[in-house]
Design an enzyme around this catalytic site. Structure first.
Site, PDB file in Angstrom:
ATOM      1  N   ASP A  33       0.836  -1.207   0.000  1.00 51.76           N
ATOM      2  CA  ASP A  33       0.000   0.000   0.000  1.00 51.76           C
ATOM      3  C   ASP A  33       0.869   1.254   0.000  1.00 51.76           C
ATOM      4  OD1 ASP A  33      -2.332   1.487   0.101  1.00 51.76           O
ATOM      5  OD2 ASP A  33      -3.174   0.352   1.774  1.00 51.76           O
ATOM      6  N   ASP A  83     -10.688   2.022  -3.471  1.00 54.76           N
ATOM      7  CA  ASP A  83     -11.283   1.764  -2.159  1.00 54.76           C
ATOM      8  C   ASP A  83     -12.801   1.765  -2.254  1.00 54.76           C
ATOM      9  OD1 ASP A  83      -9.032   1.346  -0.717  1.00 54.76           O
ATOM     10  OD2 ASP A  83      -8.941   3.332   0.194  1.00 54.76           O
TER      11      ASP A  83
HETATM   12  C1  GLA Z   1      -5.849   1.936   2.150  1.00 49.19           C
HETATM   13  C2  GLA Z   1      -6.196   0.772   1.256  1.00 49.19           C
HETATM   14  C3  GLA Z   1      -7.230  -0.092   1.932  1.00 49.19           C
HETATM   15  C4  GLA Z   1      -6.694  -0.581   3.255  1.00 49.19           C
HETATM   16  C5  GLA Z   1      -6.276   0.586   4.122  1.00 49.19           C
HETATM   17  C6  GLA Z   1      -5.556   0.122   5.367  1.00 49.19           C
HETATM   18  O1  GLA Z   1      -6.918   2.801   2.261  1.00 49.19           O
HETATM   19  O2  GLA Z   1      -6.631   1.224   0.008  1.00 49.19           O
HETATM   20  O3  GLA Z   1      -7.569  -1.177   1.107  1.00 49.19           O
HETATM   21  O4  GLA Z   1      -5.603  -1.437   3.029  1.00 49.19           O
HETATM   22  O5  GLA Z   1      -5.409   1.477   3.425  1.00 49.19           O
HETATM   23  O6  GLA Z   1      -5.125   1.154   6.157  1.00 49.19           O
END
Ligand code: GLA
Length: 737
Positions: free
Chosen positions: A479, A549
């Site tokens: 990430d 997301d």
């Molecule tokens: C980001 C990612 C999510 C998740 C969160 C965790 O927003 O896109 O899928 O992994 O971080 O903190």
């Protein structure tokens, strides 16, 4: 396929039966462009396509040559100031303060295959017969600067890839202030510019506008390719649609700051520039040093936008993505993020995993919150060590238990980031990007580690690889949840600060390279608050990316549709999540959520223990279906049939190469009342082949009927009886007539 050089006319013709790309050595020894488009028959001399003569009495001429004014000349790698006033591709600030250069042809070589770009992602060949490469060497004698313009033509695809190498052959340092990857001067402005724009949770929506005289473009100065813009644009003819008409696609294999710009000049020439954004970029090049630009990919299609997309898909899926997972069936996964957020312990995780296993899931992914003091998003980032309060046996123990259940185990990391409340930050406060004596702006309570410094990358490599080595980990979600502000590195001198953004991305690529080569069995999925770094650069290391997301099925129609402009379905992470949806509060049928997510790398992101018995049965069936069709979905030819940006219905389909089988997704956003009849015209089928629809022996149609008359869509065939947000799948299977 051939790269032909006509010595007498000084012309290069790159052609493969699909496309032609023609250049020449101009009278002043710069390189001009004569043509890029559909293949044309070779000739010794295409000089008449130059159109470089003088237009106006007061024209500016190049060093007394009244036949050459660069402002009218289509060029390959133009510089500003010597009669061309448009935005250039190259600019070098010299010791005496001048930025004027004159790069002249010195020689060229042609070879089979394609070289690697050291330290940078790029398309590749598996066999030298797949492509041919031309390298043209240019030289500026005043500053002893060499440029190598590199062009590769692939034998079976309408694709040219380009990049440029700078070499300082002199004795003084000069600063590169602009080093774009490609310039494309087209002879007319009759185009619409298509690009992908958005924001967090609504990434890559399709935008189209008509070109006008002046400058139009997209860019990122955020330190990542970004959710706001993607390093891609297409120029399509006004009449071009999904299936017919001409379109040029331009994509940059890069994950940092970029510029994609189109300038229409006063004489109707169109200049496309693509590369690292020149703002915030200044690269001092000392004697003997080289600078390599990222690669640009140029696609030509005369079969509309789908034609362009299918070319990108094939190239990116098979000759950009790499590694063991490139062609393998991707595991159906469950990710705990939307189910638990930071609030979990081992018992809860095992309960989730157990249920997932029963329903057929193959991979359990533990998201954020397993390490250091990470009980919320204010602490722990940077400390890649077990949180034994939550997981007494650590990751190693948990992974072993998940494996014992018959599932694979995957883990979340955010390698490039740090919270101030972390052991790493307390140890190395100077390791974040920040400008001395000024405040550093947090985002989600986190700061960006200075990946332009090797010692920082080394440290993160050591702590991550230890975790990956010690536990049974089959998947990593990498990430990256914030952009770069106050960009400044304490590891570089005052005169080198213009290197930071690019060197940061080189650091990211270096860590990816080390981890993917040491752990080739691990499937990497990239992520950046969803899809803020969904770009071809990252795709080279991680064959799939968390698309957004936003997991709402209706929002996903737009996001996945836009993403499919150039990225293959195998690269788009797509999960079924709970309702009401966590991002938009919408309630969509479970069937629709899966019908959208199937057309990606499929998984779940919800608490499966909360499903009713009936829903659990549906999920078990969905997983079977996803397993049955994943090869077709990921490796078949994808067609966009109906756009979510127009009207209430969206449709798309995939067809296998042999045209024996297809899967069609049809989605309705809002239901209408007392509406007309609907038909969906399919694509890519064999006209004289008989297809059975959904295994129904009474439903047999020839390919031509399905494509030309269409498939009749009945409301009552959609899930939820055709109510809002309903959908259906059609599976087509060849049968003997
Ligand atoms: C980001 C990612 C999510 C998740 C969160 C965790 O927003 O896109 O899928 O992994 O971080 O903190």
């Amino acid at each position: 396929m051939a790269i032909i050089y006509h010595e007498k006319s000084g012309e290069f013709h790159l052609t493969n039966g699909h496309i032609s790309y023609v250049m020449n050595i101009l009278a002043n020894k710069q390189i001009g462009n004569l043509y890029f488009g559909r293949a044309i028959t070779d000739q010794d001399d295409f000089g008449h396509l130059l159109e470089g003569g003088l237009k106006a009495l007061a024209a500016y001429v190049f060093e007394d040559d009244y036949q050459l004014s660069l402002q009218y000349t289509k060029q390959e790698y133009p510089a500003y100031g010597a009669t061309d006033f448009r935005y250039p591709a190259v600019e070098i600030k010299q010791e005496n303060g001048s930025r004027i250069t004159h790069f002249q042809y010195q020689g060229h070589q042609v070879f089979q295959g394609k070289k690697k770009l050291p330290g940078l992602p790029a398309t590749y060949v598996e066999n030298d017969t797949e492509a041919e490469t031309l390298e043209i060497t240019l030289y500026d004698e005043v500053i002893d600067a060499e440029l190598i313009l590199s062009y590769t033509i692939f034998s079976h695809l309408p694709v040219i890839t380009r990049h440029v190498l700078f070499r300082n052959r002199g004795t003084s340092t000069w600063n590169i202030t602009r080093a774009l990857s490609a310039c494309m001067d087209l002879p007319d402005p009759e185009f619409e510019m298509l690009h992908l724009a958005g924001a967090w949770s609504r990434e890559r929506h399709v935008k189209i506008r008509k070109l006008e005289q002046g400058v139009q473009g997209i860019y990122s100065l955020r330190g990542a390719s970004s959710a706001e813009h993607n390093p891609f644009l297409a120029l399509k003819r006004p009449g071009t649609d999904e299936f017919s008409g001409e379109v040029y696609g331009f994509s940059l294999v890069y994950s940092g700051n970029f510029l994609a710009q189109v300038e229409v000049d006063t004489h109707d020439a169109t200049r496309v520039l693509l590369g690292i954004h020149p703002d915030q970029f200044e690269w001092p090049l000392a004697p003997g040093e080289v600078f390599q630009t990222p690669e640009a990919v140029l696609v030509h299609s005369n079969q509309g936008l789908n034609g362009m997309s299918q070319t990108f898909h094939q190239l990116f899926r098979t000759r950009l993505a790499r590694g063991q997972w490139r062609d393998r069936e991707r595991p159906i996964l469950i990710n705990n993020w939307e189910a638990t957020s930071f609030d979990f312990d081992e018992a809860k995780i095992l309960q989730l995993a157990g249920r997932a296993r029963e329903l057929g899931v193959e991979l359990f992914v533990l998201d954020d919150g397993w390490f250091g003091a990470r009980n919320h998003d204010r602490a722990g980032l940077g400390d890649w060590v077990d949180n034994t309060q939550k997981l007494p046996g650590g990751i190693r123990g948990l992974a072993a238990k998940i494996e014992a259940m018959g599932m694979k185990f995957g883990l979340w990391f955010e390698p490039e980031m740090v919270n101030k409340d972390s052991d790493l930050y307390r140890m190395h406060p100077d390791w974040i990007l920040h400008t001395p004596e000024r405040a550093a702006s947090p985002s989600r309570n986190q700061f960006v580690l200075d990946f332009s410094r090797k010692e920082v990358v080394d440290y993160i490599y050591t702590s991550m690889s230890k975790v990956l080595r010690e536990a049974a980990i089959s998947y990593v979600k990498w990430d990256m949840n914030r952009y770069i502000t106050e960009c400044y590195s304490l590891g570089l001198s005052a005169g080198e600060q213009g290197k930071v953004f690019h060197q940061y991305i080189l650091g990211v690529y270096d860590l990816y390279e080390r981890l993917t080569s040491e752990f080739p069995h691990i499937l990497f999925e990239s992520c950046s608050s969803g899809g803020a770094r969904f770009d071809p650069g990252i795709l080279y290391y991680a064959p799939q990316t968390w698309t957004s997301d936003d997991t709402d099925a209706m929002e996903r129609l737009k996001i996945q549709y836009g993403t499919s402009m150039l990225y293959p379905l195998s690269s788009m992470g797509a999960h079924v999540s709970e309702v009401p949806n966590q991002q938009v509060g919408r309630v969509t049928p479970l069937e629709t959520r899966a019908n959208v997510a199937y057309f990606g790398a499929f998984g779940y992101e919800l608490d499966l223990n909360l499903l009713t018995a009936e829903e659990a049965e549906v999920v078990a069936e969905q997983i079977k279906l996803a397993k049955r069709h994943r090869r077709l979905i990921h490796q078949g030819l994808f067609y966009r049939l109906k756009s979510p940006f127009q009207g209430q219905a969206t449709a798309w389909m995939v067809v296998d190469k042999a045209m024996n089988e297809a899967l069609v997704g049809y989605y309705q956003v809002l239901n209408g009342v007392n509406e007309g009849w609907k038909r969906l015209k399919l694509m890519g089928l064999q006209p004289d082949t008989l297809y059975q629809v959904n295994g129904n022996p009474g439903r047999l149609h020839y390919g031509d009927e399905l494509m030309y008359a269409g498939l009749v869509i009945k409301k009552n065939e959609l899930c939820a009886n055709g109510a809002d947000f309903s959908s259906t799948l059609f599976h087509l299977q060849r049968v003997e007539a």
